[in-house]
Scaffold this active site. Structure first.
Site, short mmCIF file in Angstrom:
data_model
loop_
_atom_site.label_atom_id
_atom_site.label_comp_id
_atom_site.label_asym_id
_atom_site.label_seq_id
_atom_site.Cartn_x
_atom_site.Cartn_y
_atom_site.Cartn_z
N HIS A 244 43.55 36.59 49.20
CA HIS A 244 44.37 37.19 50.26
C HIS A 244 43.54 38.04 51.22
CE1 HIS A 244 43.99 41.14 48.34
NE2 HIS A 244 44.15 40.50 47.19
N GLU B 215 47.45 38.53 40.32
CA GLU B 215 46.17 39.14 39.98
C GLU B 215 46.16 39.63 38.53
OE1 GLU B 215 43.19 39.32 39.95
OE2 GLU B 215 42.52 40.44 41.73
#
Length: 227
Positions: A10, A83
């Site tokens: 990201h 994550e």
């Protein structure tokens, strides 16, 4: 026949910019992160991306939507691409973690089996994320000679890359940190078997089928690609 897998991190968040550990906290892109996502979208144009799947955390999902809008593709999300859960470290700066647990971040970086207090190890993250790829390999018929883009997080992408390549636990730290809005590219080819029909016919093109798709051989094409 090949299948390319592109895994993009990201864009930047305020946590990234201030060296604060996010883990599974749901943070948003900064203005710089939006700019980075747009630049990644431009660079990914023409790379044959046919499908986009993203982590459901906002910073990854927003990055994916920016890329998808540019490429004219819809985005689906999957929580298994989140994550690494950093447990008690989440929300703390690097300095705060180092002050409370001297040397622990170094151990974490160099031992894929070690987890922060209350969190996940990289090996656990890899086991969580790998089924996303396996399911796409089995079910997504449009992947042949095209690319699937996963938009996720640095720790998840590193762990999944090590797992797909079959790295030993001690080899995971060989992959350097992935920059914001940069990506890794891997290629899957049908597993070669000396006794297979393809091996006996030198002119036969290797292909994925119900026998070979679960035994794909993965190769690393590039790491930390981007602007």
């Amino acid at each position: 026949m090949t299948r390319r897998l592109i895994m993009a991190r990201h864009g930047q968040t305020v946590y990234n910019a201030t060296r604060r550990m996010q883990g599974q906290l749901d943070t948003a892109l900064s203005e710089e992160g939006v700019r980075q996502a747009r630049e990644a979208a431009r660079l990914l144009e023409g790379r044959g991306v046919a499908r986009i799947v993203a982590s459901d955390l906002e910073r990854a999902a927003t990055t994916a939507r920016i890329i998808g809008d540019h490429l004219g593709l819809e985005v689906t999300t999957d929580a298994r691409l989140r994550e690494t859960h950093l447990g008690q470290w989440q929300g703390k700066t690097h300095q705060e973690v180092d002050g409370a647990h001297p040397g622990s971040r170094a151990i974490w970086r160099h031992d894929a089996s070690w987890a922060p207090p209350g969190g996940e190890s990289r090996l656990e993250v890899a086991r969580r994320a790998r089924p996303v790829v396996e399911e796409l390999m089995a079910d997504y018929e449009g992947w042949d000679d095209a690319a699937v883009l996963l938009v996720a997080h640095g720790g998840t992408i590193s762990a999944l890359t090590g797992n797909l390549l079959g790295l030993g636990d001690h080899q995971y730290p060989l992959l350097s940190g992935l920059h914001n809005a940069h990506w890794a590219q891997l290629t899957a080819r049908p597993h070669f078997s000396p006794g297979s029909t393809d091996a006996l016919d030198p002119g036969a093109a290797p292909r994925f089928d119900s026998r070979t798709v679960a035994r794909a051989q993965w190769y690393l094409d590039a790491w930390n690609m981007g602007a």
